[in-house]
Motif scaffolding. Structure first.
Motif: not given
Length: 151
Positions: A35-36, A51-56, A58-59
């Motif tokens: 996915i990423a 920003h890892f938590k925000e990205m995860l 959203k995924i």
């Protein structure tokens, strides 16, 4: 008949694998499941980490289940951070074996089934999220004397 020693050795090693080189490159998964991803340098950077938590999150909204694979080349403090964050959000997470040290990826986020993602690179996929702080800083920039004078 097949050679019994060959069968025993294959079973002991987990059986025959499809595309073992591809699996090593993508941290023990297949490319079509990714996915990423990001490089080791990006995984060690503060930009991805902050920003890892925000990205995860959203995924996770778009895909289920989500697994986070971490390269052994990522710094140990960052490895622990990524593991804890993924576990907090209910994702499976693991640091892959040393067999994958030749992989260019530091983080791979994947599903257990094939997914269609246009942009897998985290810096491009989440460009809007990652660069909002820079945009805010530019917008808050004080106008210079000349800008005030000629406005």
């Amino acid at each position: 008949m097949t050679d019994i020693d060959k069968v025993i050795m294959e079973k002991a090693n987990g059986g025959a694998k499809c595309s073992p080189d591809e699996q090593r490159k993508y941290l023990e998964t297949f490319e079509e499941r990714v996915i990423a991803d990001c490089s080791v340098e990006e995984a060690n950077s503060s930009l991805i980490r902050s920003h890892f938590k925000e990205m995860l999150v959203k995924i996770i909204e778009d895909y289920s289940p989500v697994t986070v694979k971490i390269s052994p080349q990522v710094e140990s403090s960052n490895q622990i951070f990524y593991l804890k964050t993924a576990k907090e959000l209910g994702c499976q997470a693991s640091i892959v074996s040393a067999d994958c040290q030749a992989s260019p990826f530091g983080l791979v986020i994947h599903s257990d089934q094939p997914v269609e993602v246009d942009e897998k690179e985290m810096l491009r996929h989440f460009a809007g999220l990652l660069h909002t702080e820079e945009k805010a800083a530019l917008q808050q920039k004080k106008p210079s004397f000349w800008e005030k004078l000629f406005k």
